[in-house]
Design a protein around this motif. Structure first.
Motif, PDB file in Angstrom:
ATOM      1  N   CYS A 171     -14.823  16.540  25.425  1.00  0.00           N
ATOM      2  CA  CYS A 171     -13.655  16.749  26.293  1.00  0.00           C
ATOM      3  C   CYS A 171     -12.416  17.183  25.514  1.00  0.00           C
ATOM      4  O   CYS A 171     -11.509  17.783  26.073  1.00  0.00           O
ATOM      5  CB  CYS A 171     -13.332  15.471  27.065  1.00  0.00           C
ATOM      6  SG  CYS A 171     -14.506  15.107  28.366  1.00  0.00           S
ATOM      7  N   SER A 172     -12.401  16.880  24.232  1.00  0.00           N
ATOM      8  CA  SER A 172     -11.192  17.124  23.446  1.00  0.00           C
ATOM      9  C   SER A 172     -11.180  18.448  22.687  1.00  0.00           C
ATOM     10  O   SER A 172     -10.122  18.927  22.305  1.00  0.00           O
ATOM     11  CB  SER A 172     -10.998  15.991  22.429  1.00  0.00           C
ATOM     12  OG  SER A 172     -10.876  14.762  23.089  1.00  0.00           O
ATOM     13  N   TYR A 173     -12.363  19.014  22.434  1.00  0.00           N
ATOM     14  CA  TYR A 173     -12.444  20.217  21.613  1.00  0.00           C
ATOM     15  C   TYR A 173     -13.072  21.367  22.375  1.00  0.00           C
ATOM     16  O   TYR A 173     -14.032  21.182  23.109  1.00  0.00           O
ATOM     17  CB  TYR A 173     -13.268  19.949  20.339  1.00  0.00           C
ATOM     18  CG  TYR A 173     -12.610  18.958  19.416  1.00  0.00           C
ATOM     19  CD1 TYR A 173     -11.644  19.367  18.518  1.00  0.00           C
ATOM     20  CD2 TYR A 173     -12.947  17.618  19.468  1.00  0.00           C
ATOM     21  CE1 TYR A 173     -11.023  18.459  17.672  1.00  0.00           C
ATOM     22  CE2 TYR A 173     -12.335  16.696  18.631  1.00  0.00           C
ATOM     23  CZ  TYR A 173     -11.369  17.122  17.748  1.00  0.00           C
ATOM     24  OH  TYR A 173     -10.754  16.227  16.925  1.00  0.00           O
ATOM     25  N   VAL A 179     -16.514  25.607  16.416  1.00  0.00           N
ATOM     26  CA  VAL A 179     -17.065  26.653  15.542  1.00  0.00           C
ATOM     27  C   VAL A 179     -16.156  26.867  14.347  1.00  0.00           C
ATOM     28  O   VAL A 179     -16.609  26.927  13.204  1.00  0.00           O
ATOM     29  CB  VAL A 179     -17.284  27.969  16.332  1.00  0.00           C
ATOM     30  CG1 VAL A 179     -17.602  29.129  15.388  1.00  0.00           C
ATOM     31  CG2 VAL A 179     -18.381  27.795  17.358  1.00  0.00           C
ATOM     32  N   TYR A 180     -14.852  26.979  14.584  1.00  0.00           N
ATOM     33  CA  TYR A 180     -13.908  27.230  13.501  1.00  0.00           C
ATOM     34  C   TYR A 180     -13.945  26.100  12.465  1.00  0.00           C
ATOM     35  O   TYR A 180     -13.964  26.345  11.260  1.00  0.00           O
ATOM     36  CB  TYR A 180     -12.492  27.392  14.054  1.00  0.00           C
ATOM     37  CG  TYR A 180     -11.477  27.629  12.973  1.00  0.00           C
ATOM     38  CD1 TYR A 180     -11.363  28.875  12.358  1.00  0.00           C
ATOM     39  CD2 TYR A 180     -10.643  26.602  12.538  1.00  0.00           C
ATOM     40  CE1 TYR A 180     -10.444  29.102  11.346  1.00  0.00           C
ATOM     41  CE2 TYR A 180      -9.719  26.810  11.527  1.00  0.00           C
ATOM     42  CZ  TYR A 180      -9.629  28.059  10.936  1.00  0.00           C
ATOM     43  OH  TYR A 180      -8.732  28.274   9.937  1.00  0.00           O
ATOM     44  N   HIS A 184     -18.539  27.841   7.421  1.00  0.00           N
ATOM     45  CA  HIS A 184     -18.366  27.769   5.952  1.00  0.00           C
ATOM     46  C   HIS A 184     -17.298  28.718   5.445  1.00  0.00           C
ATOM     47  O   HIS A 184     -16.971  28.703   4.266  1.00  0.00           O
ATOM     48  CB  HIS A 184     -19.704  28.084   5.254  1.00  0.00           C
ATOM     49  CG  HIS A 184     -20.786  27.131   5.663  1.00  0.00           C
ATOM     50  ND1 HIS A 184     -20.787  25.817   5.308  1.00  0.00           N
ATOM     51  CD2 HIS A 184     -21.896  27.310   6.404  1.00  0.00           C
ATOM     52  CE1 HIS A 184     -21.843  25.197   5.800  1.00  0.00           C
ATOM     53  NE2 HIS A 184     -22.538  26.102   6.477  1.00  0.00           N
ATOM     54  N   ASN A 185     -16.742  29.535   6.326  1.00  0.00           N
ATOM     55  CA  ASN A 185     -15.771  30.547   5.909  1.00  0.00           C
ATOM     56  C   ASN A 185     -14.324  30.075   5.967  1.00  0.00           C
ATOM     57  O   ASN A 185     -13.430  30.827   5.689  1.00  0.00           O
ATOM     58  CB  ASN A 185     -15.895  31.787   6.784  1.00  0.00           C
ATOM     59  CG  ASN A 185     -17.260  32.430   6.618  1.00  0.00           C
ATOM     60  OD1 ASN A 185     -17.891  32.308   5.568  1.00  0.00           O
ATOM     61  ND2 ASN A 185     -17.714  33.102   7.665  1.00  0.00           N
ATOM     62  N   ASN A 186     -14.052  28.859   6.339  1.00  0.00           N
ATOM     63  CA  ASN A 186     -12.636  28.455   6.472  1.00  0.00           C
ATOM     64  C   ASN A 186     -12.188  27.583   5.343  1.00  0.00           C
ATOM     65  O   ASN A 186     -12.823  27.129   4.485  1.00  0.00           O
ATOM     66  CB  ASN A 186     -12.384  27.755   7.799  1.00  0.00           C
ATOM     67  CG  ASN A 186     -13.272  26.542   8.040  1.00  0.00           C
ATOM     68  OD1 ASN A 186     -14.054  26.149   7.173  1.00  0.00           O
ATOM     69  ND2 ASN A 186     -13.168  26.001   9.209  1.00  0.00           N
TER      70      ASN A 186
END
Length: 186
Positions: A171-173, A179-180, A184-186
């Motif tokens: 419910c919160s996300y 995904v973000y 592994h790219n962040n």
């Protein structure tokens, strides 16, 4: 002799249905059996319910909402999760009701109404939202039913606390948040 000395006939009849659901498949339960279980005549049943499905919806609504006003923290989601856990045998049997009058459809109606009431109570303004209040309530109801059906399907292996955390997380996300945060790219 009636099961309990209750004043509310609808509660008495639904309690009889509850006990029968624990004993046999819902499709094999008759109005006569409900009346026999509760010690009332068929006419009394039909004064309060259209059919056994109507009685089941009343019972389910009563199980879900009953006691909420006495709950410690006022958290409806936590309360409903605990009710499902406490009455897991009933809900396991109930989810086997499929077809035109499926239990999932009944829950969708109950949960959609509950979410709509929450939106109304909070005076949520949907005028600029890309969805209507009803659309969002039905979406959330379907998601909630998925959580409960899956929990039931897996024999309540997760604790109510774990299910509550899952519910809160979903419910919160948004999907984008999930995904973000998990690429592994962040």
């Amino acid at each position: 002799m009636p099961l309990y000395n209750k004043v509310n006939m609808k509660d008495l009849l639904s309690e009889g249905l509850y006990l029968l659901v624990l004993e046999k498949p819902f499709e094999k339960i008759t109005v006569k059996q409900i009346c026999d279980k509760t010690g009332v005549i068929r006419g009394t049943f039909y004064n309060h319910f259209m059919d056994k499905y109507d009685a089941l919806e009343y019972l389910t609504n009563r199980l879900i909402i009953e006691g909420f006003d006495q709950s410690d923290d006022g958290d409806l989601a936590k309360h409903i999760i605990q009710v499902f856990y406490d009455k897991k045998e009933f809900f396991t049997h109930a989810f086997t009701i499929t077809g035109q009058n499926s239990f999932a459809s009944m829950l969708e109606h109950i949960f959609t109404s509950a979410y709509t009431s929450v939106f109304d109570r909070l005076d949520v303004d949907f005028s600029k939202a890309p969805v209507t209040k009803d659309y969002l309530a039905r979406y959330l109801a379907s998601s909630t039913i998925f959580i409960f059906r899956d929990w039931t399907k897996h024999n309540f292996q997760q604790s109510p606390e774990e299910i509550y955390k899952t519910f809160q997380f979903l419910c919160s996300y948004s999907l984008t948040d999930i995904v973000y945060e998990n690429t592994h790219n962040n």
